[in-house]
Design an enzyme around this catalytic site. Structure first.
Site, short mmCIF file in Angstrom:
data_model
loop_
_atom_site.label_atom_id
_atom_site.label_comp_id
_atom_site.label_asym_id
_atom_site.label_seq_id
_atom_site.Cartn_x
_atom_site.Cartn_y
_atom_site.Cartn_z
N SER A 27 0.85 -1.20 0.00
CA SER A 27 0.00 0.00 0.00
C SER A 27 0.89 1.25 0.00
O SER A 27 2.10 1.16 0.23
CB SER A 27 -0.89 0.01 1.24
OG SER A 27 -0.10 0.25 2.40
N ASP B 158 -1.29 -1.72 -3.90
CA ASP B 158 -2.66 -1.79 -3.36
C ASP B 158 -3.22 -0.36 -3.22
O ASP B 158 -2.55 0.51 -2.65
CB ASP B 158 -2.58 -2.47 -1.98
CG ASP B 158 -3.93 -2.82 -1.40
OD1 ASP B 158 -4.88 -3.03 -2.17
OD2 ASP B 158 -4.03 -2.92 -0.15
N LYS C 284 -16.34 -5.38 10.38
CA LYS C 284 -16.99 -5.39 9.07
C LYS C 284 -18.51 -5.44 9.17
O LYS C 284 -19.22 -4.81 8.40
CB LYS C 284 -16.51 -6.58 8.24
CG LYS C 284 -15.01 -6.55 8.00
CD LYS C 284 -14.61 -7.68 7.09
CE LYS C 284 -13.10 -7.86 7.02
NZ LYS C 284 -12.37 -6.69 6.55
N GLY D 87 -11.25 -6.25 1.57
CA GLY D 87 -11.86 -6.37 2.89
C GLY D 87 -12.25 -7.80 3.21
O GLY D 87 -13.34 -8.06 3.72
P1 13P Z 1 -8.91 -6.46 5.29
O1 13P Z 1 -8.91 -5.20 6.09
O2 13P Z 1 -10.21 -7.17 5.41
O3 13P Z 1 -7.76 -7.33 5.58
O4 13P Z 1 -8.81 -6.02 3.73
C1 13P Z 1 -7.55 -5.74 3.16
C2 13P Z 1 -7.65 -5.13 1.80
O5 13P Z 1 -8.68 -5.11 1.17
C3 13P Z 1 -6.41 -4.57 1.25
O6 13P Z 1 -6.63 -3.94 0.03
O1 G3H Z 2 -6.88 -1.43 2.16
C1 G3H Z 2 -6.08 -1.18 3.03
C2 G3H Z 2 -5.04 -2.19 3.39
O2 G3H Z 2 -5.45 -2.94 4.49
C3 G3H Z 2 -3.73 -1.52 3.60
O3 G3H Z 2 -3.71 -0.81 4.78
O4 G3H Z 2 -3.11 1.45 3.92
O5 G3H Z 2 -2.86 0.89 6.35
O6 G3H Z 2 -1.31 -0.10 4.66
P1 G3H Z 2 -2.69 0.44 4.93
ZN ZN Z 3 -8.50 -2.93 -0.11
#
Ligand code: 13P
Ligand code: G3H
Ligand code: ZN
Length: 316
Positions: A48, A81, A183, A211
């Site tokens: 990310s 991501d 969630k 998610g």
């Molecule tokens: P979670 O928070 O459910 O692990 O989702 C992660 C995610 O979608 C990262 O892009």
């Molecule tokens: O979608 C979010 C992911 O869980 C990544 O989380 O942006 O805190 O690294 P982050």
């Molecule tokens: Zn995500």
């Protein structure tokens, strides 16, 4: 071996989902590669924007390159991501990423198409795959907060139009999940009806579920027993991963669950060893526990034991 997400999805479509795990540091990278090899599964490493900033993006890339050398058998994609347009171009030009996500889902439909199209054009010139997003997940996404009530499911007709006009390689669809550990309020299921409708309009087109952490209740109980305060958290039912895969979900994003493993290990370790202050003993436990977690998830996703067949299909 680094491959594109498109290559992974071609093998997985309709049969299993590839786990996409977020990575921030060396311990997570070691656990992820170990777990993937133990379960003989391909995987996607997700980075990310926050992870790139945590130490330094060059540090994280070096860690992943090193893990690739330590585990030469591994087959994986390196994926950005939730990228914005600028970060996508940075990753496309880095020579390291094999896949990027452009997340313009908070922009109006036409603007999302415009931005996604530009990223697809730049990425495809370099053989890099692109994930886009349509619809809004609930919960918290880095610097954007979507209140639960505002989360809206992906419209199947819009999804078809969006994919045809952007040329993206896969699409993150909102089917009722949200990021983080909280969630759902009660027992809730994924919107399989939406998946079915999207698959009917876009047969053989890979979908992504964000998610997707399951927020294991035994993990939460152990964290709370060791001083944590995350009561009331709830995640996706792991028994819904494979049914979703059969309906075209080929990438399942899991980050929060890994954070829970980290929290449980460290809270329990320092509770039980109050005189300790060395980070390596709990770090070692975390690597092993995260590896076990990854292997268990790959079994549930159906990606376990796919490595040999995938390698053959890639001609490697
Ligand atoms: P979670 O928070 O459910 O692990 O989702 C992660 C995610 O979608 C990262 O892009
Ligand atoms: O979608 C979010 C992911 O869980 C990544 O989380 O942006 O805190 O690294 P982050
Ligand atoms: Zn995500």
């Amino acid at each position: 071996m680094i491959v594109t997400t498109a290559q992974l999805f071609k093998h997985a479509y309709g049969k299993y989902a590839v786990g996409a795990y977020n990575i921030n540091n060396a311990e997570q990278a070691m656990g992820l590669f170990k777990g993937a090899i133990a379960s003989q599964a391909p995987f996607i490493i997700q980075i990310s924007k926050g992870a790139r900033k945590y130490t330094d993006k060059r540090m994280l890339e070096a860690v992943i390159r090193a893990a690739g050398d330590i585990f030469p058998e591994a087959i994986y994609a390196v994926h950005l991501d939730h990228g914005d347009e600028e970060t996508c171009y940075e990753c496309i030009n880095s020579g390291f990423f094999s896949s990027v996500m452009i997340d313009a889902s908070h922009d109006p439909f036409e603007k999302n198409i415009e931005i996604t199209k530009r990223v697809v054009e730049a990425a495809h010139k370099k053989g890099i795959s692109v994930e886009a997003e349509l619809g809004m997940l609930g919960g918290v996404e880095e610097d954007i907060k979507v209140e639960e009530g505002n989360a809206c499911l992906t419209d199947p007709a819009e999804a078809e139009d969006f994919v045809k006009r952007t040329g993206c390689d896969c699409l993150a669809a909102a089917i009722g999940t949200s990021h983080g550990a909280f969630k759902f309020k009660g027992k809730q299921s994924l919107h399989f009806d939406v998946l079915e409708k999207i698959q009917a309009r876009l047969p053989n087109f890979p979908l992504v579920m964000h998610g997707s952490s399951s927020v294991p209740q035994d993990e939460v109980a152990r964290i709370n027993a060791a001083g944590g305060q995350i009561a009331g958290s709830m995640g996706v039912d792991v028994n819904e991963y494979l049914p979703a895969a059969k309906l075209g979900v080929t990438k399942i994003n899991i980050d929060t669950d890994g954070r829970l493993v980290w929290t449980r290990v460290h809270r329990e370790f320092f509770r039980d060893n109050p005189k300790d202050f060395d980070f390596r003993p709990p770090g070692k436990i975390f690597i092993e526990e995260y590896a076990k977690f990854i292997a268990s998830r790959n079994v549930l996703l159906g990606s376990a034991h796919q490595l040999t067949d995938l390698r053959a299909s890639l001609g490697k």
